[in-house]
Design a protein around this motif. Structure first.
Motif, mmCIF file in Angstrom:
data_model
loop_
_atom_site.group_PDB
_atom_site.id
_atom_site.type_symbol
_atom_site.label_atom_id
_atom_site.label_comp_id
_atom_site.label_asym_id
_atom_site.label_seq_id
_atom_site.Cartn_x
_atom_site.Cartn_y
_atom_site.Cartn_z
ATOM 1 N N ALA A 1 0.836 -1.204 0.000
ATOM 2 C CA ALA A 1 0.000 0.000 0.000
ATOM 3 C C ALA A 1 0.871 1.255 0.000
ATOM 4 O O ALA A 1 0.533 2.252 -0.656
ATOM 5 N N LEU A 2 1.991 1.206 0.697
ATOM 6 C CA LEU A 2 2.921 2.334 0.696
ATOM 7 C C LEU A 2 3.554 2.524 -0.680
ATOM 8 O O LEU A 2 3.638 3.633 -1.198
ATOM 9 N N LYS A 3 3.976 1.427 -1.291
ATOM 10 C CA LYS A 3 4.602 1.510 -2.613
ATOM 11 C C LYS A 3 3.639 2.022 -3.670
ATOM 12 O O LYS A 3 4.037 2.715 -4.597
ATOM 13 N N LEU A 4 2.378 1.646 -3.545
ATOM 14 C CA LEU A 4 1.370 2.052 -4.527
ATOM 15 C C LEU A 4 0.787 3.436 -4.246
ATOM 16 O O LEU A 4 -0.003 3.947 -5.028
ATOM 17 N N GLY A 5 1.167 4.024 -3.114
ATOM 18 C CA GLY A 5 0.648 5.334 -2.776
ATOM 19 C C GLY A 5 -0.735 5.310 -2.161
ATOM 20 O O GLY A 5 -1.370 6.348 -2.012
ATOM 21 N N ILE A 6 -1.209 4.123 -1.800
ATOM 22 C CA ILE A 6 -2.512 4.010 -1.144
ATOM 23 C C ILE A 6 -2.416 4.567 0.272
ATOM 24 O O ILE A 6 -3.339 5.197 0.772
ATOM 25 N N ILE B 1 5.381 3.032 -8.866
ATOM 26 C CA ILE B 1 4.987 1.815 -9.578
ATOM 27 C C ILE B 1 3.509 1.839 -9.929
ATOM 28 O O ILE B 1 3.074 1.159 -10.842
ATOM 29 N N ALA B 2 2.739 2.662 -9.213
ATOM 30 C CA ALA B 2 1.317 2.773 -9.534
ATOM 31 C C ALA B 2 1.128 3.400 -10.916
ATOM 32 O O ALA B 2 0.137 3.135 -11.596
ATOM 33 N N ASP B 3 2.069 4.244 -11.346
ATOM 34 C CA ASP B 3 1.983 4.914 -12.637
ATOM 35 C C ASP B 3 2.761 4.197 -13.722
ATOM 36 O O ASP B 3 2.823 4.668 -14.853
ATOM 37 N N SER B 4 3.366 3.079 -13.391
ATOM 38 C CA SER B 4 4.193 2.351 -14.349
ATOM 39 C C SER B 4 3.355 1.806 -15.503
ATOM 40 O O SER B 4 2.240 1.324 -15.303
ATOM 41 N N PRO B 5 3.898 1.868 -16.720
ATOM 42 C CA PRO B 5 3.201 1.247 -17.845
ATOM 43 C C PRO B 5 2.999 -0.251 -17.623
ATOM 44 O O PRO B 5 2.053 -0.838 -18.153
ATOM 45 N N LEU B 6 3.874 -0.858 -16.827
ATOM 46 C CA LEU B 6 3.732 -2.285 -16.551
ATOM 47 C C LEU B 6 2.433 -2.586 -15.811
ATOM 48 O O LEU B 6 1.837 -3.640 -16.004
#
Length: 117
Positions: free
Chosen positions: A14-19, A76-81
């Motif tokens: 959740a931290l990595k994704l900005g949640i 990583i939330a904005d990553s094209p992947l």
């Protein structure tokens, strides 16, 4: 994986994704235990581990707050992947795969590309 480690991993994700962001308050350990049907000691152990990792700070009488967030170079939330993965998930669902099938495929691919050391 132990239940308390699953909680730790979920908070880290959740931290990595900005949640979750610095200053956000986590639900109480008792609330997490009630919602997940886990032993309250399990959730307390997870919160202690998060504190040990320097990710949260307990404030007696107030709650537990996010004290630090990993600062990836690019979210990583904005990553094209992420978009590609979302499209893959849509196709997998359209092909009739259930969550167990998808989970097995992800686990196999992760083991292939990120072997345990």
């Amino acid at each position: 994986m132990a239940a308390y480690l699953q909680i730790v991993r979920q908070v880290q994700e959740a931290l990595k994704l900005g949640i979750l962001a610095e200053g956000d308050q986590l639900p109480t350990a008792a609330r997490v235990a009630a919602d997940t049907k886990l032993n309250p000691n399990t959730t307390l152990k997870a919160y202690r581990e998060l504190e040990h990792l320097g990710l949260v700070e307990p404030r007696p009488g107030v709650g537990t707050f996010v004290s630090a967030c990993p600062a990836p170079e690019k979210s990583i939330a904005d990553s094209p992947l992420r978009g590609e993965l979302s499209e893959w998930m849509r196709r997998a669902r359209g092909a009739g795969l259930d969550w167990a099938d998808v989970s097995a495929l992800i686990t196999a691919a992760r083991a292939e590309h990120y072997p345990l050391v």
